[in-house]
Design a protein around this motif. Structure first.
Motif, PDB file in Angstrom:
ATOM      1  N   ARG A  99       9.113 -38.501  96.878  1.00 53.27           N
ATOM      2  CA  ARG A  99       8.715 -39.723  96.854  1.00 53.27           C
ATOM      3  C   ARG A  99       9.817 -40.671  96.381  1.00 53.27           C
ATOM      4  NH1 ARG A  99       3.315 -40.264  96.922  1.00 53.27           N
ATOM      5  NH2 ARG A  99       3.325 -42.211  95.316  1.00 53.27           N
ATOM      6  N   ALA A 100       9.837 -41.973  96.941  1.00 56.47           N
ATOM      7  CA  ALA A 100      10.837 -42.732  96.321  1.00 56.47           C
ATOM      8  C   ALA A 100      10.018 -44.338  96.642  1.00 56.47           C
ATOM      9  CB  ALA A 100      12.184 -43.169  97.374  1.00 56.47           C
ATOM     10  N   LEU A 101      10.548 -45.095  95.430  1.00 61.47           N
ATOM     11  CA  LEU A 101      10.018 -46.512  95.438  1.00 61.47           C
ATOM     12  C   LEU A 101      10.957 -47.720  95.685  1.00 61.47           C
ATOM     13  CD1 LEU A 101       7.279 -48.025  95.131  1.00 61.47           C
ATOM     14  CD2 LEU A 101       7.829 -48.043  92.599  1.00 61.47           C
ATOM     15  N   VAL A 161       6.156 -48.314  88.658  1.00 62.06           N
ATOM     16  CA  VAL A 161       6.839 -47.053  88.371  1.00 62.06           C
ATOM     17  C   VAL A 161       5.775 -45.878  88.042  1.00 62.06           C
ATOM     18  CG1 VAL A 161       8.478 -45.576  87.233  1.00 62.06           C
ATOM     19  CG2 VAL A 161       9.240 -47.656  88.570  1.00 62.06           C
ATOM     20  N   ARG A 162       4.988 -46.346  87.184  1.00 65.03           N
ATOM     21  CA  ARG A 162       3.968 -45.406  86.587  1.00 65.03           C
ATOM     22  C   ARG A 162       2.854 -45.273  87.770  1.00 65.03           C
ATOM     23  NH1 ARG A 162       3.806 -48.224  80.385  1.00 65.03           N
ATOM     24  NH2 ARG A 162       5.265 -46.742  79.446  1.00 65.03           N
ATOM     25  N   ARG A 163       2.423 -46.210  88.301  1.00 66.47           N
ATOM     26  CA  ARG A 163       1.363 -45.958  89.501  1.00 66.47           C
ATOM     27  C   ARG A 163       2.052 -45.163  90.559  1.00 66.47           C
ATOM     28  NH1 ARG A 163      -0.576 -52.251  89.607  1.00 66.47           N
ATOM     29  NH2 ARG A 163      -2.358 -51.984  88.214  1.00 66.47           N
ATOM     30  N   HIS A 164       3.245 -45.391  90.985  1.00 64.09           N
ATOM     31  CA  HIS A 164       3.724 -44.644  92.206  1.00 64.09           C
ATOM     32  C   HIS A 164       4.496 -43.455  92.067  1.00 64.09           C
ATOM     33  CE1 HIS A 164       2.341 -47.681  94.897  1.00 64.09           C
ATOM     34  NE2 HIS A 164       2.890 -48.584  94.178  1.00 64.09           N
ATOM     35  N   LEU A 210      16.796 -51.109  86.427  1.00 61.08           N
ATOM     36  CA  LEU A 210      17.192 -49.813  85.697  1.00 61.08           C
ATOM     37  C   LEU A 210      16.725 -49.650  84.184  1.00 61.08           C
ATOM     38  CD1 LEU A 210      21.100 -50.702  85.783  1.00 61.08           C
ATOM     39  CD2 LEU A 210      19.726 -49.027  87.106  1.00 61.08           C
ATOM     40  N   ASP A 211      15.901 -50.893  83.737  1.00 65.39           N
ATOM     41  CA  ASP A 211      15.486 -50.570  82.233  1.00 65.39           C
ATOM     42  C   ASP A 211      13.984 -50.612  82.502  1.00 65.39           C
ATOM     43  OD1 ASP A 211      17.858 -51.347  81.118  1.00 65.39           O
ATOM     44  OD2 ASP A 211      17.398 -53.604  81.212  1.00 65.39           O
ATOM     45  N   GLY A 212      13.371 -50.903  83.648  1.00 63.04           N
ATOM     46  CA  GLY A 212      12.049 -50.750  83.972  1.00 63.04           C
ATOM     47  C   GLY A 212      11.660 -49.031  84.175  1.00 63.04           C
ATOM     48  N   VAL A 213      12.585 -48.679  84.854  1.00 61.51           N
ATOM     49  CA  VAL A 213      12.502 -47.333  85.231  1.00 61.51           C
ATOM     50  C   VAL A 213      12.429 -46.345  84.067  1.00 61.51           C
ATOM     51  CG1 VAL A 213      13.722 -45.279  86.160  1.00 61.51           C
ATOM     52  CG2 VAL A 213      13.219 -47.238  87.543  1.00 61.51           C
ATOM     53  N   PRO A 239       2.486 -42.204  81.266  1.00 64.92           N
ATOM     54  CA  PRO A 239       4.006 -42.542  81.403  1.00 64.92           C
ATOM     55  C   PRO A 239       4.573 -41.809  82.694  1.00 64.92           C
ATOM     56  CG  PRO A 239       3.429 -41.833  79.262  1.00 64.92           C
ATOM     57  CD  PRO A 239       1.923 -41.534  79.969  1.00 64.92           C
ATOM     58  N   TRP A 240       5.609 -42.302  83.303  1.00 65.92           N
ATOM     59  CA  TRP A 240       6.418 -41.487  84.427  1.00 65.92           C
ATOM     60  C   TRP A 240       7.783 -41.419  84.167  1.00 65.92           C
ATOM     61  CZ3 TRP A 240       5.607 -37.886  87.614  1.00 65.92           C
ATOM     62  CH2 TRP A 240       6.598 -37.552  88.708  1.00 65.92           C
ATOM     63  N   GLY A 241       8.262 -40.323  83.730  1.00 62.04           N
ATOM     64  CA  GLY A 241       9.586 -40.219  83.364  1.00 62.04           C
ATOM     65  C   GLY A 241      10.317 -39.303  84.459  1.00 62.04           C
ATOM     66  N   GLY A 242       9.681 -39.350  85.562  1.00 52.45           N
ATOM     67  CA  GLY A 242      10.055 -38.479  86.798  1.00 52.45           C
ATOM     68  C   GLY A 242      11.389 -39.002  87.627  1.00 52.45           C
ATOM     69  N   VAL A 243      11.628 -40.326  87.275  1.00 52.04           N
ATOM     70  CA  VAL A 243      12.674 -41.116  88.209  1.00 52.04           C
ATOM     71  C   VAL A 243      14.160 -40.299  87.833  1.00 52.04           C
ATOM     72  CG1 VAL A 243      14.040 -42.881  88.888  1.00 52.04           C
ATOM     73  CG2 VAL A 243      11.489 -43.261  88.540  1.00 52.04           C
TER      74      VAL A 243
END
Ligand SMILES: [Zn+2]
Length: 251
Positions: free
Chosen positions: A16-18, A109-112, A144-147, A166-170
């Motif tokens: 998955r990429a956004l 990022v949290r949604r996708h 960069l910061d929002g990720v 939360p999504w820390g998977g990037v």
């Protein structure tokens, strides 16, 4: 004349990429053929447009332009296999780096829940030395910061309702068009769809008033030079920025 600096192939072990960019058309001036490559591999790629590019056509009022450009972006995305296009509604041309932008990006990022986030060049200039545009710089910095914010439950924690986590998977942010690019994607097989996706921005390109602008010629010039660096006919270049310390190497 210096030898062209070689590029390394990007990793493709993700699903998955956004892509988060300032304007409709930002992906199509170079990166869209790479997106087609990845969606052809069965990966999911979504687009987030921070603005609707409503200030981008001199002869068209923003209220009308917004509708035209959103439609063009949705059509353009579909050509490269992208069927999710979010518009965040920030003001075109006057974006500011800051918490509002970081907050909106963290929410996307949290949604996708992507593993890779793609954005545009946010350095002051392009490789040619030409000045970059203020919205691109603001968005890239905020991406960069929002990720990173997206992975921290104590930042923008008001978003964490109705099951949103939360999504820390990037793992990495990939910056298209960066003068510091050291990686590339082979776009030879999907090059034509990249051209078609740029052509889909018809009203915008016509509105630029560039005489004799040829989408194919423009993208070929860039794609061929980048392809030479990767050792293939056509390629798109990206700067890779890793979010994890020690967990990811650069090659
Ligand atoms: Zn732009």
């Amino acid at each position: 004349m210096n030898e062209p600096r070689p590029l390394k192939p990007l990793k493709e072990d993700w699903s998955r990429a956004l892509a988060i960019v300032a304007h409709p058309d930002d992906m199509e001036f170079g990166a869209a053929a790479a997106v087609a490559r990845w969606t052809d591999q069965g990966k999911w790629v979504g687009y987030v447009m921070v603005t609707s590019g409503e200030a981008g056509i001199d002869g068209m009022h923003p209220d009308e332009c917004r509708v035209v450009r959103e439609k063009e972006q949705i059509d353009s995305a579909a050509i490269v296999g992208v069927d999710t296009v979010d518009f965040l509604g920030f003001p075109d041309g006057t974006l500011e780096y800051g918490l509002d932008l970081r907050r909106a990006i963290a929410l996307a990022v949290r949604r996708h829940r992507p593993e890779i986030v793609i954005t545009g060049n946010f350095h002051d200039t392009w490789g040619s030395g030409n000045l970059n545009q203020a919205d691109h710089i603001a968005v890239g910095r905020a991406v960069l910061d929002g990720v990173r914010d997206a992975g921290n439950r104590w930042i923008f924690s008001e978003q964490l309702v109705d099951g949103l986590e939360p999504w820390g998977g990037v793992r990495q942010v990939w910056t298209s068009g960066s003068p510091l690019a050291k990686h590339g994607a082979d776009t030879t097989a999907t090059f034509d769809r990249g051209v078609e996706s740029l052509k889909a921005h018809r009203a915008y390109i016509d509105g630029l008033g560039w005489d004799h602008f040829d989408e194919r010629e423009f993208l070929e010039g860039m794609g061929r030079a980048t392809g030479t660096r990767l050792g293939v006919p056509f390629a798109a270049a990206f700067e890779v920025i890793s979010l994890a310390w020690g967990g990811e190497d650069d090659d």
